[in-house]
Motif scaffolding. Structure first.
Motif, PDB file in Angstrom:
ATOM      1  N   ALA A  23       0.830  -1.208   0.000  1.00 14.86           N
ATOM      2  CA  ALA A  23       0.000   0.000   0.000  1.00 14.86           C
ATOM      3  C   ALA A  23       0.863   1.256   0.000  1.00 14.86           C
ATOM      4  N   CYS A  71      -8.224  -0.139  -0.151  1.00 12.52           N
ATOM      5  CA  CYS A  71      -7.984  -0.856   1.110  1.00 12.52           C
ATOM      6  C   CYS A  71      -9.256  -0.997   1.928  1.00 12.52           C
ATOM      7  N   LEU A 122      -5.792  -5.609   5.056  1.00 15.81           N
ATOM      8  CA  LEU A 122      -6.320  -4.411   4.395  1.00 15.81           C
ATOM      9  C   LEU A 122      -6.782  -3.381   5.422  1.00 15.81           C
ATOM     10  N   SER A 142      -3.693  -1.613   6.898  1.00 21.15           N
ATOM     11  CA  SER A 142      -3.048  -0.686   5.960  1.00 21.15           C
ATOM     12  C   SER A 142      -3.717   0.684   5.963  1.00 21.15           C
ATOM     13  N   GLU A 143      -4.924   0.759   6.499  1.00 23.84           N
ATOM     14  CA  GLU A 143      -5.623   2.045   6.648  1.00 23.84           C
ATOM     15  C   GLU A 143      -4.755   3.045   7.401  1.00 23.84           C
TER      16      GLU A 143
END
Length: 431
Positions: free
Chosen positions: A68, A84, A114, A117-118
């Protein structure tokens, strides 16, 4: 000339949307922790299986966050932000349909990776659009989404857990979809778009356009537009030094968190005599009040400097872990752990992640912050391995001293980090 400042209304909207996204990411990650006993019973998962699940979840968080970060500098912050969170919603919903252990590992690894990854994407896109004079304070509100997510997960599981763990995960999809819809109105970072324009002009050999763009906002770019982890470490200088020091600091931070945050419920019930309900109450109180410590960390960072806040906060963790180990009366244990929680969550995160975002130039900010997010997961893995290894042969006191106290001493490396006075435009800090 600096990047144009967005309107106050847009800034408020951006902060709310980012706060909601991080809260829901936290909800998804923490919901797995709460539901794990019921999931293990339902799918007949052994203790070894739970360990394997954790390994793949950590692995997904590491690789997806790394990718990411690279994708942000290649394709844009907003596009990756949408991808994401959308992926997190899809796999959170698919958790409802898993029928065996292999499906659970696949679905939950992707959902958690996911969701985690924020953090890296939010640090990048939000900090690039906030006003310099309040950047740290405003972003600390976004970071406060983590304890809100813990509260949301606990409340939803308490209210709907009787319908089964599948239903609880399914309920998490609707608010995520609402946030995704809200993000359609979030603009791409003007700083990123400016870097892309300069790269295009350089590739085309249009020096007149390059000069005009650099007069508007002075940046350095790689003409090919491909920033890689290897390039981050390729040349000696301020960027490489800062990235190495931040990596070391956050690895030690992540490792110490395994004891002070991940396994703390186990420690309180087994070694401090707390009941499960008393432990839950303490953690919920710490998290609820902790939201305001995130904002306190942001405010202190604006006043004294974000580096200075994480130096003081990091220095407090080791002595607090030692006091917690030695404390016997219930009220002292509660009091010490309350401040230990705030030091390892609120004030550290409230100042630390905004500091990460302003430590690197726009052209490689996404890749660098994504790398640091992945490095933090390495810290989690290191702490888990140390905890598991020491627990198999050493006394509990030694395990705590090594993982909680010893690892947190590494956070003192924050004193070597670059001093960045608050209130500066990102371009004034680094091109």
């Amino acid at each position: 000339m600096n990047a144009e400042q967005p309107s106050a209304n847009y800034v408020r909207y951006l902060v709310i949307i980012a706060l909601a996204g991080w809260a829901l990411a936290s909800y998804d990650i923490n919901l797995l922790v709460l539901a794990l006993p019921d999931i293990a019973k339902s799918l007949n998962i052994s203790e070894a299986g739970i360990g394997i699940l954790g390994f793949f979840v950590y692995g997904a968080q590491f690789f997806i966050t790394l990718l990411a970060g690279y994708a942000m500098d290649r394709f844009g912050r907003r596009r990756v932000w949408m991808f994401c969170l959308t992926g997190s919603a899809v796999f959170t919903g698919l958790t409802y349909f898993v029928q065996d252990f292999q499906q659970l590992v696949l679905v939950r690894a992707l959902a958690s990776g996911l969701a985690y990854s924020e953090l890296a994407v939010s640090i990048t896109i939000v900090n690039e659009q906030l006003p310099a004079e309040r950047r740290g304070l405003l972003y600390s509100i976004v970071q406060g989404g983590w304890p809100l997510g813990v509260f949301l997960a606990s409340g939803v599981y308490l209210a709907f857990g009787r319908f089964g763990w599948r239903v609880v995960f399914l309920l998490g999809v609707l608010p995520i979809v609402a946030v995704i819809a809200g993000r359609f109105f979030v603009r791409e970072s003007e700083r990123f778009e400016h870097v892309q324009e300069v790269r295009r002009a350089v590739r085309q050999g249009d020096q007149t356009t390059v000069d005009a763009l650099l007069q508007k906002q002075n940046v350095q770019v790689e003409p090919e537009g491909h920033v890689t982890i290897r390039q981050l470490f390729a040349e000696a200088g301020q960027i490489r030094r800062q990235l190495i020091l931040l990596s070391i600091t956050w690895i030690f931070y992540g490792a110490s968190c395994v004891a002070t945050n991940f396994y703390i419920a186990y420690w309180l019930t087994i070694y401090k005599g707390f009941t499960s309900s008393a432990t839950s109450s303490l953690l919920l109180a710490c998290g609820g009040i902790g939201f305001f410590f995130y904002i306190l960390g942001g405010w202190l960072g604006e006043r004294f400097g974000r580096r200075e806040v994480i130096i003081v906060t990091g220095a407090l963790v080791a002595p607090l872990t030692l006091l917690f180990l030695l404390a016997q009366p219930r009220w002292i244990v509660i009091l010490v752990y309350f401040f230990l929680y705030q030091a390892t969550n609120g004030t550290w995160s409230g100042a630390g992640y905004a500091y990460q975002g302003e430590s690197f130039p726009t052209r490689l900010r996404g890749t660098a912050v994504g790398f640091l997010g992945a490095v933090q997961v390495l810290g989690f893995i290191l702490g888990s391995l140390l905890w598991a290894g020491l627990s198999s042969f050493a006394k509990p006191t030694l395990t705590w001293l090594v993982v909680a106290t010893g690892m947190s001493l590494g956070m003192w490396t924050s004193v070597l980090l670059r001093k960045i006075p608050p209130g500066q435009e990102l371009e004034a800090i680094s091109h």
